[in-house]
Design an enzyme around this catalytic site. Structure first.
Site, PDB file in Angstrom:
ATOM      1  N   ASP A   1      57.780  48.393  11.415  1.00  0.00           N
ATOM      2  CA  ASP A   1      58.849  49.252  11.923  1.00  0.00           C
ATOM      3  C   ASP A   1      58.254  50.579  12.365  1.00  0.00           C
ATOM      4  O   ASP A   1      57.491  51.205  11.614  1.00  0.00           O
ATOM      5  CB  ASP A   1      59.904  49.477  10.837  1.00  0.00           C
ATOM      6  CG  ASP A   1      61.169  50.103  11.392  1.00  0.00           C
ATOM      7  OD1 ASP A   1      61.404  49.986  12.602  1.00  0.00           O
ATOM      8  OD2 ASP A   1      61.917  50.709  10.614  1.00  0.00           O
TER       9      ASP A   1
ATOM     10  N   HIS B   1      65.277  61.553  16.960  1.00  0.00           N
ATOM     11  CA  HIS B   1      65.440  61.178  15.546  1.00  0.00           C
ATOM     12  C   HIS B   1      64.403  61.898  14.683  1.00  0.00           C
ATOM     13  O   HIS B   1      64.746  62.485  13.646  1.00  0.00           O
ATOM     14  CB  HIS B   1      65.293  59.669  15.401  1.00  0.00           C
ATOM     15  CG  HIS B   1      65.241  59.190  13.985  1.00  0.00           C
ATOM     16  ND1 HIS B   1      66.304  59.307  13.115  1.00  0.00           N
ATOM     17  CD2 HIS B   1      64.231  58.602  13.273  1.00  0.00           C
ATOM     18  CE1 HIS B   1      65.975  58.806  11.936  1.00  0.00           C
ATOM     19  NE2 HIS B   1      64.724  58.368  12.007  1.00  0.00           N
TER      20      HIS B   1
ATOM     21  N   GLU C   1      69.891  52.154  10.164  1.00  0.00           N
ATOM     22  CA  GLU C   1      69.116  52.657  11.288  1.00  0.00           C
ATOM     23  C   GLU C   1      69.325  51.695  12.445  1.00  0.00           C
ATOM     24  O   GLU C   1      68.974  50.519  12.357  1.00  0.00           O
ATOM     25  CB  GLU C   1      67.630  52.796  10.937  1.00  0.00           C
ATOM     26  CG  GLU C   1      67.378  53.898   9.929  1.00  0.00           C
ATOM     27  CD  GLU C   1      65.910  54.238   9.723  1.00  0.00           C
ATOM     28  OE1 GLU C   1      65.636  55.313   9.173  1.00  0.00           O
ATOM     29  OE2 GLU C   1      65.051  53.415  10.111  1.00  0.00           O
TER      30      GLU C   1
ATOM     31  N   GLU D   1      68.426  50.038  15.603  1.00  0.00           N
ATOM     32  CA  GLU D   1      67.129  49.825  16.227  1.00  0.00           C
ATOM     33  C   GLU D   1      67.146  48.616  17.160  1.00  0.00           C
ATOM     34  O   GLU D   1      68.095  47.832  17.182  1.00  0.00           O
ATOM     35  CB  GLU D   1      66.047  49.621  15.159  1.00  0.00           C
ATOM     36  CG  GLU D   1      65.970  50.755  14.144  1.00  0.00           C
ATOM     37  CD  GLU D   1      64.705  50.707  13.299  1.00  0.00           C
ATOM     38  OE1 GLU D   1      63.708  50.084  13.737  1.00  0.00           O
ATOM     39  OE2 GLU D   1      64.730  51.285  12.197  1.00  0.00           O
TER      40      GLU D   1
ATOM     41  N   ASP E   1      67.794  48.494  10.294  1.00  0.00           N
ATOM     42  CA  ASP E   1      66.855  48.770   9.205  1.00  0.00           C
ATOM     43  C   ASP E   1      67.615  49.516   8.106  1.00  0.00           C
ATOM     44  O   ASP E   1      67.589  50.740   8.039  1.00  0.00           O
ATOM     45  CB  ASP E   1      65.691  49.604   9.745  1.00  0.00           C
ATOM     46  CG  ASP E   1      64.694  49.983   8.665  1.00  0.00           C
ATOM     47  OD1 ASP E   1      64.569  49.227   7.694  1.00  0.00           O
ATOM     48  OD2 ASP E   1      64.037  51.034   8.804  1.00  0.00           O
TER      49      ASP E   1
ATOM     50  N   ARG F   1      68.241  56.238   1.274  1.00  0.00           N
ATOM     51  CA  ARG F   1      67.597  57.541   1.469  1.00  0.00           C
ATOM     52  C   ARG F   1      67.161  58.181   0.154  1.00  0.00           C
ATOM     53  O   ARG F   1      66.157  58.923   0.132  1.00  0.00           O
ATOM     54  CB  ARG F   1      68.558  58.479   2.208  1.00  0.00           C
ATOM     55  CG  ARG F   1      68.965  57.991   3.587  1.00  0.00           C
ATOM     56  CD  ARG F   1      67.791  57.767   4.502  1.00  0.00           C
ATOM     57  NE  ARG F   1      68.223  57.398   5.855  1.00  0.00           N
ATOM     58  CZ  ARG F   1      67.405  57.020   6.809  1.00  0.00           C
ATOM     59  NH1 ARG F   1      66.103  56.939   6.572  1.00  0.00           N
ATOM     60  NH2 ARG F   1      67.861  56.705   8.011  1.00  0.00           N
TER      61      ARG F   1
ATOM     62  N   GLN G   1      64.079  56.216  -1.074  1.00  0.00           N
ATOM     63  CA  GLN G   1      63.003  56.528  -0.136  1.00  0.00           C
ATOM     64  C   GLN G   1      62.442  57.933  -0.372  1.00  0.00           C
ATOM     65  O   GLN G   1      61.218  58.142  -0.348  1.00  0.00           O
ATOM     66  CB  GLN G   1      63.524  56.406   1.296  1.00  0.00           C
ATOM     67  CG  GLN G   1      62.480  56.685   2.379  1.00  0.00           C
ATOM     68  CD  GLN G   1      63.083  56.614   3.777  1.00  0.00           C
ATOM     69  OE1 GLN G   1      64.265  56.310   3.961  1.00  0.00           O
ATOM     70  NE2 GLN G   1      62.276  56.903   4.782  1.00  0.00           N
TER      71      GLN G   1
ATOM     72  N   LYS H   1      63.383  50.534   1.764  1.00  0.00           N
ATOM     73  CA  LYS H   1      63.576  49.797   3.013  1.00  0.00           C
ATOM     74  C   LYS H   1      63.533  48.289   2.821  1.00  0.00           C
ATOM     75  O   LYS H   1      64.147  47.545   3.604  1.00  0.00           O
ATOM     76  CB  LYS H   1      62.468  50.179   4.007  1.00  0.00           C
ATOM     77  CG  LYS H   1      62.421  51.644   4.390  1.00  0.00           C
ATOM     78  CD  LYS H   1      63.375  51.936   5.521  1.00  0.00           C
ATOM     79  CE  LYS H   1      63.108  53.307   6.124  1.00  0.00           C
ATOM     80  NZ  LYS H   1      63.960  53.572   7.302  1.00  0.00           N
TER      81      LYS H   1
ATOM     82  N   THR I   1      66.732  43.781   6.027  1.00  0.00           N
ATOM     83  CA  THR I   1      66.704  44.172   7.432  1.00  0.00           C
ATOM     84  C   THR I   1      67.499  43.116   8.189  1.00  0.00           C
ATOM     85  O   THR I   1      67.177  41.925   8.102  1.00  0.00           O
ATOM     86  CB  THR I   1      65.266  44.221   7.983  1.00  0.00           C
ATOM     87  OG1 THR I   1      64.488  45.139   7.207  1.00  0.00           O
ATOM     88  CG2 THR I   1      65.256  44.651   9.440  1.00  0.00           C
TER      89      THR I   1
ATOM     90  N   GLU J   1      71.407  61.475  10.062  1.00  0.00           N
ATOM     91  CA  GLU J   1      71.543  62.433  11.154  1.00  0.00           C
ATOM     92  C   GLU J   1      73.005  62.755  11.452  1.00  0.00           C
ATOM     93  O   GLU J   1      73.361  63.923  11.669  1.00  0.00           O
ATOM     94  CB  GLU J   1      70.906  61.878  12.420  1.00  0.00           C
ATOM     95  CG  GLU J   1      69.397  61.713  12.381  1.00  0.00           C
ATOM     96  CD  GLU J   1      68.917  61.052  13.660  1.00  0.00           C
ATOM     97  OE1 GLU J   1      68.692  61.763  14.647  1.00  0.00           O
ATOM     98  OE2 GLU J   1      68.785  59.809  13.664  1.00  0.00           O
TER      99      GLU J   1
END
Length: 404
Positions: A119, A126, A192, A194, A226, A230, A233, A246, A250, A351
């Site tokens: 990834d 971002h 996420e 993607e 993904d 948080r 992580q 993560k 997925t 975000e």
């Protein structure tokens, strides 16, 4: 695009400009086989190829896309040309129509065996936003960011097909203001948005894949979520990067759009300054004008534009192999979160809510900072096709279940 004897509506989701590949089964026949989506139908590709006597029949008579992926670009182009002919020439109708199923009635499966998963982190918007959220007093981009496509090696075994429920992960996290970690369910579960790419043609160990060889190795494109914890992580990522935050899941869309379907969507990427090293330069543009949409419980919350990605998929592939790492059929690599310059174009809740400080207000008045149990996220995308047609990438969805 030419007319089809299927009488496809101009706005049909999977028209002749798309013709994506997937793997399906039915209640009457639980065996998996390769399908091609066209309008409201799925074509049993192996059965149709046998009925027509196609030279590639052996490559598509398989329970998944693995054999077709490994067959290489000439075969991929031949299959796509044949599909277009089958659906536009009335002479094929009698042999093709019996092998069409109602798309709404089939069960879709993971379309290929995932060999490896990488990834990337290739949206400047971002990366800039994440830097401002976590390092407000420092430069938002790390010194290496504009010199190479940054990525991490993920877990292939937890890549799941769209519609698979996602169990909230559990692990270590350090609450704000505390010195020691606690153990428990993630409280800052995120997505996420993607775009994923799947390798067909492998490469030998010790050899590099040049930027301009991208289309010789990559079979197609699909949507990817993904899922990201948080809080797990944030505690674990120093010094080696993402791991348990993560690796729990997925999600990928069930339909793989062949690279050839995106010729009309190719655009120049944003200007790169400083100029990349020679191995990251190519002679052809591989920016892609893909237009994503993110929905939370039916509410559209974001419209990330893929055309603004700083590093292209061709550059990512070149960087992934520049050290001599080999490619295998079924290798998956993802773009990284797709985000644009505007607030409504941010591709993750980190975000969108600015680290949880600015909650999203949904249409029913409820608020979200990160995902709650029972929430469903759907990511969709389209791209411009030839002659004004629209290429649809379908959707990838997942619903959050409580931690176990």
């Amino acid at each position: 695009m030419p007319d089809s004897w299927l009488d496809l509506a101009p706005d049909t989701e999977f028209g002749l400009a798309t013709l994506p590949y997937g793997v399906f089964s039915t209640d009457a026949d639980p065996a998996t086989r390769i399908g091609v989506a066209v309008g409201a139908h799925v074509l049993d590709l192996g059965a149709a190829a046998r009925a027509v006597g196609a030279p590639f029949a052996d490559a598509v008579a398989a329970p998944n896309l693995d054999t077709l992926l490994a067959a290489g670009r000439p075969v991929w182009d031949g299959v796509r040309a044949a599909l277009t002919a089958w659906f536009t020439d009335p002479a094929f109708e009698d042999r093709i129509r019996p092998h069409l199923a109602d798309r709404a009635s089939v069960r879709l499966h993971l379309p290929f065996t995932v060999a490896d998963y990488v990834d990337f982190y290739s949206s400047e918007h971002h990366a800039h936003n994440v830097g401002r959220i976590f390092r407000p007093e420092q430069e938002p981009l790390t010194p290496n960011w504009k010199h190479l496509p940054i990525g991490y090696h993920g877990r292939a075994g937890t890549v799941v097909v769209s519609g698979t429920d996602v169990v909230r992960p559990t692990g270590q996290r350090r609450p704000p203001g505390e010195q020691a970690p606690v153990f428990g369910p993630s409280t800052r579960l995120d997505i996420e948005a993607e775009v994923g790419f799947v390798v067909g043609t492998p490469s030998p160990m010790g050899e590099r894949v040049p930027v301009d060889s991208f289309a010789d190795h990559v079979f197609g494109v699909f949507l990817l979520n993904d899922w990201s914890s948080r809080d797990l992580q944030a505690w674990e990522y120093v010094p080696l990067g993402p791991f348990l935050g993560k690796s729990f899941a997925t999600s990928v869309s069930p339909w793989v759009v062949p690279l050839a379907a995106l010729e009309a969507a190719r655009v120049e990427q944003p200007a790169q300054d400083p100029e990349p090293l020679p191995y990251l330069r190519g002679s052809e543009p591989w920016g892609l004008d893909l237009r994503l949409e993110v929905y939370l419980n039916g509410n559209r919350v974001s419209r990330p534009p893929f055309a603004g990605m700083y590093w292209t998929a061709a550059q990512q592939l070149a960087h992934m192999t520049v050290n001599g790492a080999s490619l295998r059929t079924g290798d998956v690599y993802a773009s990284g979160t797709v985000s644009g310059p505007d607030k409504e174009q941010r591709g993750c809740f980190l975000e969108l809510t600015w680290g949880g400080r600015e909650p999203l207000v949904l249409a029913d008045g409820t608020e979200r900072t990160f995902l709650e149990d029972g929430d469903e996220v759907v990511i969709r995308a389209t791209a411009p096709g030839p002659d004004g047609a629209t290429v649809h990438l379908g959707e990838v969805s997942g619903r959050i279940l409580p931690a176990r």
